[in-house]
Design an enzyme around this catalytic site. Sequence first.
Site, PDB file in Angstrom:
ATOM      1  N   CYS A   1       0.807  -1.222   0.000  1.00 31.78           N
ATOM      2  CA  CYS A   1       0.000   0.000   0.000  1.00 31.78           C
ATOM      3  C   CYS A   1       0.838   1.270   0.000  1.00 31.78           C
ATOM      4  O   CYS A   1       0.480   2.249  -0.668  1.00 31.78           O
ATOM      5  CB  CYS A   1      -0.968  -0.002   1.176  1.00 31.78           C
ATOM      6  SG  CYS A   1      -0.187   0.230   2.799  1.00 31.78           S
TER       7      CYS A   1
ATOM      8  N   HIS B   1      -1.494   1.263   7.028  1.00 32.58           N
ATOM      9  CA  HIS B   1      -2.103   1.242   5.698  1.00 32.58           C
ATOM     10  C   HIS B   1      -2.358   2.668   5.229  1.00 32.58           C
ATOM     11  O   HIS B   1      -2.875   3.497   5.977  1.00 32.58           O
ATOM     12  CB  HIS B   1      -3.413   0.457   5.733  1.00 32.58           C
ATOM     13  CG  HIS B   1      -4.009   0.210   4.384  1.00 32.58           C
ATOM     14  ND1 HIS B   1      -3.339  -0.479   3.390  1.00 32.58           N
ATOM     15  CD2 HIS B   1      -5.202   0.570   3.847  1.00 32.58           C
ATOM     16  CE1 HIS B   1      -4.110  -0.534   2.310  1.00 32.58           C
ATOM     17  NE2 HIS B   1      -5.240   0.101   2.561  1.00 32.58           N
TER      18      HIS B   1
ATOM     19  N   ASP C   1      -8.494   3.240  -2.765  1.00 29.77           N
ATOM     20  CA  ASP C   1      -7.509   2.322  -2.182  1.00 29.77           C
ATOM     21  C   ASP C   1      -7.201   1.246  -3.217  1.00 29.77           C
ATOM     22  O   ASP C   1      -7.981   0.323  -3.421  1.00 29.77           O
ATOM     23  CB  ASP C   1      -8.066   1.702  -0.899  1.00 29.77           C
ATOM     24  CG  ASP C   1      -7.073   0.780  -0.202  1.00 29.77           C
ATOM     25  OD1 ASP C   1      -5.988   0.544  -0.765  1.00 29.77           O
ATOM     26  OD2 ASP C   1      -7.390   0.289   0.902  1.00 29.77           O
TER      27      ASP C   1
END
Length: 291
Positions: free
Chosen positions: A68, A107, A122
């Site tokens: 991420c 994250h 995302d």
Amino acid sequence: MNLEEYFKRIGFHGPHERPDLATLKSIHRQHVMTIPFENLSIHCGEKNTMDLEVIFNKIIRSSRGGWCCENNLLFSWVLKELGYDPTTLGARVFNSLNNDYNPMESHLVNKVVIDGKAYIADVSYGVSYQIWDPLELVSGEDQVQAAGVFRLTEKGDIWVLEKTMRKPVVLNPDFAISSLVEKKPTKTIYCFSLVPRGVDHFLETSHRLQTDPKTLFTNKTICSLQTATGFRALIGWTYSEVTFRPEEGVDILDMKNIADDEMEQVLKEKFNIKLANKLVPINNQTTMYTL
């Protein structure tokens, strides 16, 4: 770094003159369909970085994936180049073993406001928890996507992301009770606040995630890529092809173990990844991770 290289990497040929919702959805979908969520560098003797140019060279010019902090940081740059005004947020992933959120914001996600409405973009969570399209930032509303029903809920000063699953149907009986198969119908994924975070906020976390022997990413080799009908995943030595069948209320999991000498071929054929250094697979069962 330039957008044309990025567009070629993700196979995007659509219009992008306006920073609108349609363009955001198209690019978001293409990104998750072509760029894997993976942590293989850690297990190839390489180091993940928060340097945008290094990330661009790795993911775009070397046809790799990333986790991420790489994928969503790259996506933030893409959004800015297209005329959006994204805000980087930090999320705490839910730990099923402890039944609580991890203490650190490990994250990275992006918030994008379009025509007065906020969306969470995302492109790097992976497996069945990967959203294909941005989620509108509204509380308690079911948002149906290919992978299942996602739900954002505002709880005080944080937002919680959950997903309601379909029943998993495992084809190979050897994996019927595998720890990789999610048994719960609803799973909490992560929580986040709307406090903006800069790149520096993730530097210590990024270092810890790839060096601490207790983290998920040091205990498992992970590679996941979304497909038109579901996703593919290579966790340790277990290769899975998952097909979403929402009309039947099930997900079909075709799982098998592969040998070390098959790794290179599987990564190339299924994920379009060719590693520069030798991968040392690992799947420590003491760390929870589900498909």
